[in-house]
Design an enzyme around this catalytic site. Structure first.
Site, short mmCIF file in Angstrom:
data_model
loop_
_atom_site.label_atom_id
_atom_site.label_comp_id
_atom_site.label_asym_id
_atom_site.label_seq_id
_atom_site.Cartn_x
_atom_site.Cartn_y
_atom_site.Cartn_z
N GLY A 356 -35.12 -36.11 17.18
CA GLY A 356 -35.66 -37.44 17.35
C GLY A 356 -37.12 -37.44 17.76
O GLY A 356 -37.87 -38.33 17.40
N VAL A 360 -39.37 -28.85 15.70
CA VAL A 360 -39.33 -27.74 16.63
C VAL A 360 -39.54 -26.44 15.85
O VAL A 360 -38.88 -26.21 14.83
CB VAL A 360 -37.98 -27.68 17.38
CG1 VAL A 360 -37.99 -26.55 18.40
CG2 VAL A 360 -37.70 -29.00 18.06
N ASP A 471 -30.79 -38.27 27.74
CA ASP A 471 -30.36 -37.98 26.37
C ASP A 471 -29.38 -36.81 26.32
O ASP A 471 -29.55 -35.87 25.56
CB ASP A 471 -31.58 -37.73 25.48
CG ASP A 471 -31.30 -38.02 24.01
OD1 ASP A 471 -30.21 -38.56 23.72
OD2 ASP A 471 -32.15 -37.69 23.17
N1 LIG Z 1 -35.55 -24.03 22.96
C1 LIG Z 1 -35.01 -23.97 21.74
N2 LIG Z 1 -34.59 -22.79 21.25
C2 LIG Z 1 -34.03 -22.70 20.03
N3 LIG Z 1 -33.85 -23.76 19.22
C3 LIG Z 1 -34.25 -24.96 19.63
C4 LIG Z 1 -34.87 -25.13 20.90
N4 LIG Z 1 -35.17 -26.43 21.05
C5 LIG Z 1 -34.76 -27.05 19.93
N5 LIG Z 1 -34.22 -26.19 19.07
C6 LIG Z 1 -33.70 -26.46 17.73
O1 LIG Z 1 -34.43 -27.53 17.17
C7 LIG Z 1 -33.55 -28.57 16.79
C8 LIG Z 1 -34.20 -29.90 17.08
O2 LIG Z 1 -34.37 -30.02 18.46
P1 LIG Z 1 -34.50 -31.43 19.19
O3 LIG Z 1 -35.79 -32.03 18.74
O4 LIG Z 1 -34.32 -31.20 20.61
O5 LIG Z 1 -33.35 -32.23 18.54
P2 LIG Z 1 -32.85 -33.62 19.04
O6 LIG Z 1 -34.04 -34.47 19.31
O7 LIG Z 1 -31.99 -34.11 17.92
O8 LIG Z 1 -32.08 -33.28 20.26
C9 LIG Z 1 -32.30 -28.34 17.57
O9 LIG Z 1 -31.20 -28.75 16.82
C10 LIG Z 1 -32.26 -26.85 17.79
O10 LIG Z 1 -31.56 -26.23 16.73
#
Ligand SMILES: Nc1ncnc2c1ncn2[C@@H]1O[C@H](COP(=O)(O)OP(=O)(O)O)[C@@H](O)[C@H]1O
Ligand SMILES: *[C@@H]1O[C@H](CO)[C@@H](O)[C@H](O)[C@H]1NC(C)=O
Ligand SMILES: *[C@@H]1O[C@H](CO)[C@@H](O)[C@H](O)[C@H]1NC(C)=O
Ligand SMILES: *[C@@H]1O[C@H](CO)[C@@H](O)[C@H](O)[C@H]1NC(C)=O
Ligand SMILES: *[C@@H]1O[C@H](CO)[C@@H](O)[C@H](O)[C@H]1NC(C)=O
Ligand SMILES: *[C@@H]1O[C@H](CO)[C@@H](O)[C@H](O)[C@H]1NC(C)=O
Ligand SMILES: *[C@@H]1O[C@H](CO)[C@@H](O)[C@H](O)[C@H]1NC(C)=O
Ligand SMILES: *[C@@H]1O[C@H](CO)[C@@H](O)[C@H](O)[C@H]1NC(C)=O
Ligand SMILES: *[C@@H]1O[C@H](CO)[C@@H](O)[C@H](O)[C@H]1NC(C)=O
Length: 675
Positions: A356, A360, A471
């Site tokens: 959202g 990443v 969240d």
């Molecule tokens: N610290 C992290 N280490 C590894 N993968 C991550 C990390 N942070 C996020 N991700 C990956 O990036 C994706 C998107 O993250 P995020 O923006 O937090 O999703 P959302 O906003 O839907 O929670 C996650 O589904 C995860 O697979």
């Protein structure tokens, strides 16, 4: 008697051989490497085989002669033989328009021309000897300076000189085209090599001189033609060679090749075998100054301009926003350049996922080699940024084994980059729904649940400040290398609270995890986190999303109905089969429902949740009827049906505020219906 005859025959024979050798006399020099020439004055042979008659010295002369005398006629009173010679020369002056005096090919009775002068005398004569019949000198001059005393025609002419510098014949340098007879001017001091042919016909008493650029064949029409018997002028034994002189201008006179033949046509010179003229001469220097220097300057300017623009572009590319107040956050601030390098330029191959808040990327910090996850959050307003960064940095100090460590941030125009520890096993949701390739077993799930609960408790109660996550959901729970559940994204929702118009309540959270009062008032509390945690518990236990748009199922509703039906364990994830501990499953499901209570006060605190999960405190003996009597009304079927479910499908699981702002009121009626 016979002896005498034999002797006479022998003598005659040897005389005949000597005569024939003299008659056939010839040589060809394609360059003068290891050639035995008699040099004087400035003359020298260069290492690559050039005959350099003069170097850059003023008012000097030089000679280069074939070392041995050449027989031009049999006796004093006989007629001179036919002969021919050809040579290639070049005159390279210091300046393009003026030069030293020139070169002469000379046939003289002595090798060194003693007493001759430099300058206009070309090293051939002196003031007293000039024009004297006793000189016995024949020369072809390539005269590059106009000398009125010798009645020169111009400063660029070819002349035939006999015993003096006043030419018998002379013409401006040039040649007649072999094809159409057209005359083409030549500039002797151009620095370009040119070829000269001198041919004397002893029978016809005719002397012809022809000149042409090195790449043009000899014309059949000579430049100079002199009808003269050379017999009285030439002695029987003569020396042949070159004479040259400099004047007030530095000039280099070169001879590149030379061939001569008595009684016949001199062998043609192989132009390709001639030595090369030096590149850097005085002429080249002036060329360098007139053409090279401006070109060099221009290219330097171009290089400077392009490197400056490159630097500017680079600066812009790596530009960050850094304000004074941020200096306090030193260690938490990352260099954009480092992040750019770490993520290999944020290329798609490094993309971990997009949520959202933004994309990443995976990365490795250049110096420390630490694996990181960089979240690029676009942020329009600078308003509230200071507050938010302060919060981010204070959050960065949060340390708990069930939180994803926030290493720091980087700020650019319209963009915030958050740097987290990399979680090798990704987010929990991948292990739960949609036929996961790797499913977590019950003990792993239970451990993740307890971990996330303790992480959330730390945020709510154990840190110096109350931190509301805002969240909590399965996709925000990341699994580290040991499959520990770690909460990510904490506090980030605040970014959207800050700097937005307080009139329009912007609710951040994810549909299905959002407490009804949160949707109504827009205010996040620890209770709203507990509500979301309840949805998370049900999610992990049942392996279903909180809202299953395709099946019109709201998870809370559905689990509750299983409970009402008497068998809550039916709500367990079918993927687990019977591989779970019934007491724990029941605990998780019931606790999930408790946390999902529409009345905030009826929800347990995170401390209680942890106690229940750890088994330290038994779950109060609640029945579904008693729960609903106390107001646990989860859903409103009618409302749900009325609302176009596709809208949820589109917005789920996005946590975007916009999607939610549109549907929050509906959600409120959905999830907290009956009031
Ligand atoms: N610290 C992290 N280490 C590894 N993968 C991550 C990390 N942070 C996020 N991700 C990956 O990036 C994706 C998107 O993250 P995020 O923006 O937090 O999703 P959302 O906003 O839907 O929670 C996650 O589904 C995860 O697979
Ligand atoms: C050149 O001279 C040599 C003797 O020095 C003679 O053998 C040869 O035939 C001559 N070449 C020509 C083309 O006359
Ligand atoms: C060059 O020629 C001259 C005259 O024939 C002679 O004396 C001298 O030894 C020769 N030098 C070489 C190196 O051949
Ligand atoms: C020119 O040649 C003479 C004689 O070989 C030498 O002494 C002088 O140094 C040379 N000058 C230059 C500028 O090469
Ligand atoms: C050469 O010719 C001149 C006249 O033309 C004559 O006086 C002289 O004696 C001759 N010499 C010889 C060696 O034949
Ligand atoms: C050249 O020949 C003339 C006669 O024709 C004679 O007087 C003179 O001495 C000769 N010169 C040399 C250098 O042999
Ligand atoms: C001029 O040159 C001749 C030889 O050609 C010589 O004998 C005479 O001495 C020279 N005169 C001067 C003034 O150098
Ligand atoms: C030519 O030179 C000779 C000898 O060098 C001399 O005797 C004679 O006078 C000169 N002739 C003229 C016209 O100068
Ligand atoms: C050649 O040069 C002469 C004088 O230097 C000039 O009068 C003539 O026009 C030139 N010819 C050409 C074709 O350039």
């Amino acid at each position: 008697m016979s002896f005498r005859i034999v002797l006479m025959v022998r003598v005659l024979f040897s005389l005949a051989i000597a005569a024939s050798q003299e008659l056939n006399f010839n040589f060809t020099y394609s360059g003068f490497r290891s050639t035995n020439l008699s040099l004087d004055g400035l003359a020298e042979l260069t290492s690559n085989g050039l005959l350099r008659l003069t170097n850059e010295t003023k008012q000097r002369k030089s000679h280069a002669f074939y070392p041995n005398p050449v027989t031009f006629k049999n006796s004093i009173n006989s007629t001179a033989f036919s002969f021919s010679t050809t040579f290639v020369f070049a005159i390279i002056p210091e300046y393009a328009t003026v030069s030293g005096h020139g070169i002469a090919f000379v046939i003289a009775p002595t090798r060194g021309l003693p007493g001759a002068l430099a300058n206009q005398y070309l090293g051939l004569f002196n003031k007293t000897s000039n024009g004297n019949q006793t000189n016995h000198v024949v020369a072809v001059e390539l005269d590059t300076i106009y000398s009125s005393e010798f009645n020169d025609i111009d400063d660029n002419h070819v002349g035939i000189d006999i015993n003096g510098l006043e030419s018998e014949r002379s013409a401006s340098a040039g040649y007649y085209s072999q094809l159409n007879g057209m005359f083409t001017n030549l500039t002797l001091i151009s620095g370009h090599p040119m070829q000269v042919w001198m041919e004397y016909d002893g029978k016809e008493k005719q002397l012809d001189v022809t000149i042409a650029p090195i790449d043009v064949d000899k014309s059949s029409r000579p430049l100079l033609a002199l009808s003269r018997d050379l017999s009285p002028i030439l002695n029987s034994s003569m020396y042949i060679g070159f004479s040259s002189s400099t004047g007030s201008v530095f000039t280099s006179h070169y001879v590149l090749g030379w061939s001569f033949k008595m009684n016949g046509l001199a062998e043609a010179l192989d132009i390709s075998r001639l030595p090369k003229l030096p590149r850097v001469g005085p002429k080249k220097t002036s060329k360098f100054l007139t053409i090279g220097l401006p070109v060099l300057c221009l290219s330097l300017v171009l290089v400077a301009v392009s490197s400056i623009s490159y630097a500017i572009r680079r600066r812009r590319k790596f530009a960050e926003v850094l304000e004074d107040w941020e200096l306090d956050y030193g260690p938490h601030r990352f260099n954009f350049r480092d992040l750019y390098i770490a993520t290999k330029g944020f290329r798609d191959e490094e993309l971990l996922g997009s949520g959202g808040f933004g994309r990443v990327y995976k990365g490795v910090l250049p110096t420390s080699k630490i694996q990181i996850a960089v979240k690029r959050v676009s942020h329009e307003s600078r308003q509230g940024m200071r507050e938010f960064v302060a919060e981010i940095v204070s959050i960065g100090r949060l340390r708990h084994r069930n939180l994803v460590p926030l290493l720091g941030y980087c700020r650019r125009k319209g963009e915030l980059l958050l740097v987290y520890d990399y979680m090798p096993n990704g987010s929990l949701d991948k292990y739960l729904y949609d036929q996961p390739t790797v499913a977590l077993n019950w003990s792993q799930r239970f451990r993740v649940i307890k971990g996330v609960a303790s992480g959330l408790l730390y945020l709510h109660e154990e840190w110096e400040q109350v931190v509301i996550h805002r969240d909590v959901k399965a996709s925000n729970v990341l699994l580290d290398g040991e499959l520990n559940g770690r909460l990510g994204d904490f506090g980030l929702a605040r970014l959207y609270d800050h700097g937005t118009d307080p009139q329009t309540t912007h609710v951040v959270g994810t549909l299905g995890y959002l407490a009804p009062e949160h949707a109504r008032t827009g205010k996040a509390t620890t209770s709203t986190d507990v509500f979301a945690f309840g949805a998370f518990l049900l999610e992990v236990a049942s392996g279903r999303r909180p809202i299953q748009p395709t099946e019109d199922i709201i998870l809370v509703d559905w689990v509750f109905s299983r409970w009402l039906g008497g068998e809550i364990l039916e709500a367990g994830d079918p993927n687990l089969g019977t591989e779970y501990i019934a007491e724990e499953m029941e605990l998780v499901l019931k606790l999930g429902l408790m946390c999902s209570h529409s009345e905030p006060a009826a929800r347990p605190s995170m401390r209680q949740v942890v106690q229940f999960l750890e088994g330290n405190v038994p779950l109060p003996d609640i029945s579904p009827l008693c729960l609903s009597a106390s107001g646990l009304t989860f859903s409103h079927r009618e409302g749900f049906d009325e609302f176009a479910i596709d809208d949820f499908a589109n917005s789920y699981p996005s946590s975007m505020d916009t999607a939610f702002a549109r549907s929050s009121s509906v959600t409120e009626s959905l999830l907290s219906g009956g009031r």
